[in-house]
Design an enzyme around this catalytic site. Structure first.
Site, PDB file in Angstrom:
ATOM      1  N   ASP A   2       0.815  -1.223   0.000  1.00  0.00           N
ATOM      2  CA  ASP A   2       0.000   0.000   0.000  1.00  0.00           C
ATOM      3  C   ASP A   2       0.848   1.273   0.000  1.00  0.00           C
ATOM      4  O   ASP A   2       0.641   2.174   0.814  1.00  0.00           O
ATOM      5  CB  ASP A   2      -0.939   0.027   1.216  1.00  0.00           C
ATOM      6  CG  ASP A   2      -1.781  -1.215   1.370  1.00  0.00           C
ATOM      7  OD1 ASP A   2      -2.106  -1.835   0.345  1.00  0.00           O
ATOM      8  OD2 ASP A   2      -2.105  -1.586   2.518  1.00  0.00           O
ATOM      9  N   GLU A  53     -11.260   1.777  -4.002  1.00  0.00           N
ATOM     10  CA  GLU A  53     -10.590   2.170  -2.761  1.00  0.00           C
ATOM     11  C   GLU A  53      -9.281   2.887  -3.079  1.00  0.00           C
ATOM     12  O   GLU A  53      -8.942   3.109  -4.238  1.00  0.00           O
ATOM     13  CB  GLU A  53     -10.317   0.939  -1.882  1.00  0.00           C
ATOM     14  CG  GLU A  53      -9.488  -0.132  -2.552  1.00  0.00           C
ATOM     15  CD  GLU A  53      -9.434  -1.431  -1.764  1.00  0.00           C
ATOM     16  OE1 GLU A  53      -9.980  -1.489  -0.652  1.00  0.00           O
ATOM     17  OE2 GLU A  53      -8.837  -2.397  -2.280  1.00  0.00           O
TER      18      GLU A  53
END
Length: 570
Positions: free
Chosen positions: A66, A242
């Protein structure tokens, strides 16, 4: 002389603390680890040696998922997720996008990180880092699934000097990102559930935006607005939109998101608008990055590509960092989600990751003007094949070593022999801080070797190595006691149920070498007395993969000690 009750109580407590409660003095013999050698030797790097102007992809091997990136002048800063690891949110610095140094962790204090009672895959999700030139301040915003926090922001004037305590933000959802417009206004975008009663299918999510009050570090109540409902093509019921980021280029606003969920359908998509609050129109050429279209049998497979962030590089060309995985020979993910980088072509209306829509290659050309690959030297993070030796003789512990749910400093100390672990009465299967010093698995083929001095005083004491995908999926390989004899044993825990794979009586008068090694899915745990040969227990690495164990981390290799051992030699 008559003693007061308080004095008597204090005397008894002191007596019990150094005894077993029956007047027998307890032995205090914590394990000492004198050295660790981690060696990675993946075939892909042997087959693809670097040329003078090249560097390897991924840039961060192992569980560094991430990624988010920002720039101030010539300085680049990058952060990644850390879940229940402590300290949290590793932060890296670079001048050229090739050579990276870890400068610490954003959340390195108990006041910032409250993960002491949460599962390994909870805690810190998807941090975003942004530099705001209008107040010369860096912000890191993230979701902390622990400690009653939720979405939080911390800030600093200098990432080298530490960060503020968290400010709790008043909105739900996950994956928050910040955007600072050139008129000084600020916004937060994030993933959220649809409005109540408007959910259409499993995985249906939306992207919301809020105005952000920089003076009070809080979203402005009532300014929230849904700017994406479902994803690029709502008629196809897209899942898990997202990780949103907003960029401004040529007077237009671009919203980039991940879509498809972290797995085989993961991708990166882009939208465009005349305003930061929409409406956002998807690019006709989406996705702009994915590896989902290719067969499982391709060589040097990279998959799950997505969850990206863009930055302008030192050559005035855009680059994108993102997560991906490199499965082993059984197509299992043991190294976790790693950080990759690709150049981005933004010569047209929308950005596209260069070679991000064909099977990815293991190496890249360095940005124009960058001439030196210093990875693995002078403090720069290594990649490719490398050997890392740790003798625990420096003043500070390397940032690659981490705890689980609590600070390393709560259980480690140093002496002239090496690292001493002062064990907690907690074993690796409990959802509590453990006395374990972890190092991430960074290769499919690796060996992790340590030397330990330890003589257990009881069956409740164990010290050695643990490999952990989660509290319910792990191996423990350590020295313990049964009766008056010392043993080495290997315990496998799957779905929380444990079994002894093997055990052997050993002499513990001197140093014992312990090793865990893997060739793809084939793992082996070995022990050697003194300078003798290793004796191995061979096992599958299946439970150390996210395919079997679930969750979001990669395999963590730990130097482990406990006084709550439940593994009994056979």
């Amino acid at each position: 002389m008559k003693r007061k009750p308080a004095v008597i109580l204090a005397f008894l407590l002191a007596f019990i603390s150094v005894s077993d409660g029956y007047g027998q003095k307890k032995k205090n013999n914590p394990p000492i680890f004198t050295e660790v050698v981690y060696e990675g030797k993946d075939q892909v790097y042997i087959d693809n040696p670097l040329k003078e102007n090249e560097f390897y992809n991924p840039i961060l091997q192992g569980c560094y998922p991430d990624p988010a990136i920002t720039r101030k002048g010539d300085d680049y800063y990058m952060v990644v997720s850390s879940f229940a690891m402590f300290p949290g949110v590793p932060i890296f610095h670079s001048k050229d996008l090739v050579n990276w140094k870890q400068i610490g962790h954003v959340l390195d204090r108990k006041s910032q990180l409250k993960v002491q009672d949460t599962g390994i895959s909870m805690g810190i999700y998807a941090p975003d880092i942004k530099y705001n030139p209008y107040n010369d301040t860096f912000y890191m915003i993230t979701t902390q699934f622990a400690g009653g926090f939720g979405n939080i922001v911390v800030k600093t004037k200098d990432p080298m000097q530490g960060w503020s305590d968290p400010i709790k933000l008043k909105f739900d959802g996950i994956d928050p990102g910040l955007f600072f417009d050139d008129n000084g206004k600020a916004y937060v975008v994030h993933n959220d559930a649809p409005n109540r009663g408007e959910e259409r299918y499993e995985g249906h999510r939306v992207i919301k935006i809020w105005e952000y009050d920089l003076d009070n570090d809080q979203v402005v109540a009532g300014t929230d607005k849904i700017i994406v409902d479902g994803g690029v093509d709502p008629s196809k019921n897209p899942i898990w939109i997202e990780a949103p980021h907003i960029y401004k280029k040529d007077g237009k606003y671009f919203l980039m998101c991940a879509e498809g969920g972290t797995g085989g359908n993961h991708s990166e998509v882009i939208f465009k608008s005349d305003s930061p609050t929409g409406p956002f129109i998807p690019a006709p050429s989406n996705p702009i990055l994915t590896q989902k279209y290719f067969g499982n049998n391709r060589s040097n497979k990279v998959d799950w590509a997505g969850h990206a962030d863009l930055v302008l590089g030192p050559d005035d060309k855009y680059y994108g960092v993102f997560l991906g995985i490199r499965p082993n020979d059984k197509n299992r993910v043991n190294t976790g989600r790693e950080t990759f980088i690709l150049p981005v072509d933004w010569s047209g209306e929308f950005p596209v990751f260069e070679n991000g829509l064909i099977p990815m290659e293991p190496k890249l050309k360095m940005p124009a003007g960058i001439t030196e690959n210093k990875t693995g030297s002078d403090g720069f993070f290594p990649n490719g094949n490398f050997t890392y030796t740790e003798r625990f003789d420096a003043e500070k512990l390397d940032f690659r070593w981490i705890g689980l749910r609590g600070p390393r400093e709560d259980f480690i100390s140093f002496n002239k022999k090496g690292l001493q672990i002062n064990p907690f009465a907690v074993n690796i299967k409990e959802v509590k801080p453990t006395s374990t010093l972890f190092y991430r698995q960074q290769h499919k083929n690796f060996a992790f070797t340590t030397a330990i001095e330890f003589k257990p005083a009881s069956e409740k004491e164990l010290a050695g190595i643990t490999t952990v995908q989660s509290e319910k999926f792990n191996y423990v390989f350590g020295i313990t006691k049964k009766g008056n004899e010392d043993f080495i044993l290997l315990q496998r825990t799957e779905k929380g149920e444990s079994q002894i794979i093997g055990s052997a009586k050993i002499e513990t008068k001197g140093p014992i070498r312990l090793q865990v090694k893997a060739t793809g899915d084939a793992y082996a745990f070995g022990y050697a007395i003194g300078e003798g040969d290793f004796t191995y227990f061979e096992v599958s690495g299946d439970i150390l993969s996210t395919n079997v164990a679930g969750g979001f981390t990669g395999n963590m290799i730990g130097l482990y000690a406990t006084t709550a051992n439940d593994a009994v030699p056979e």
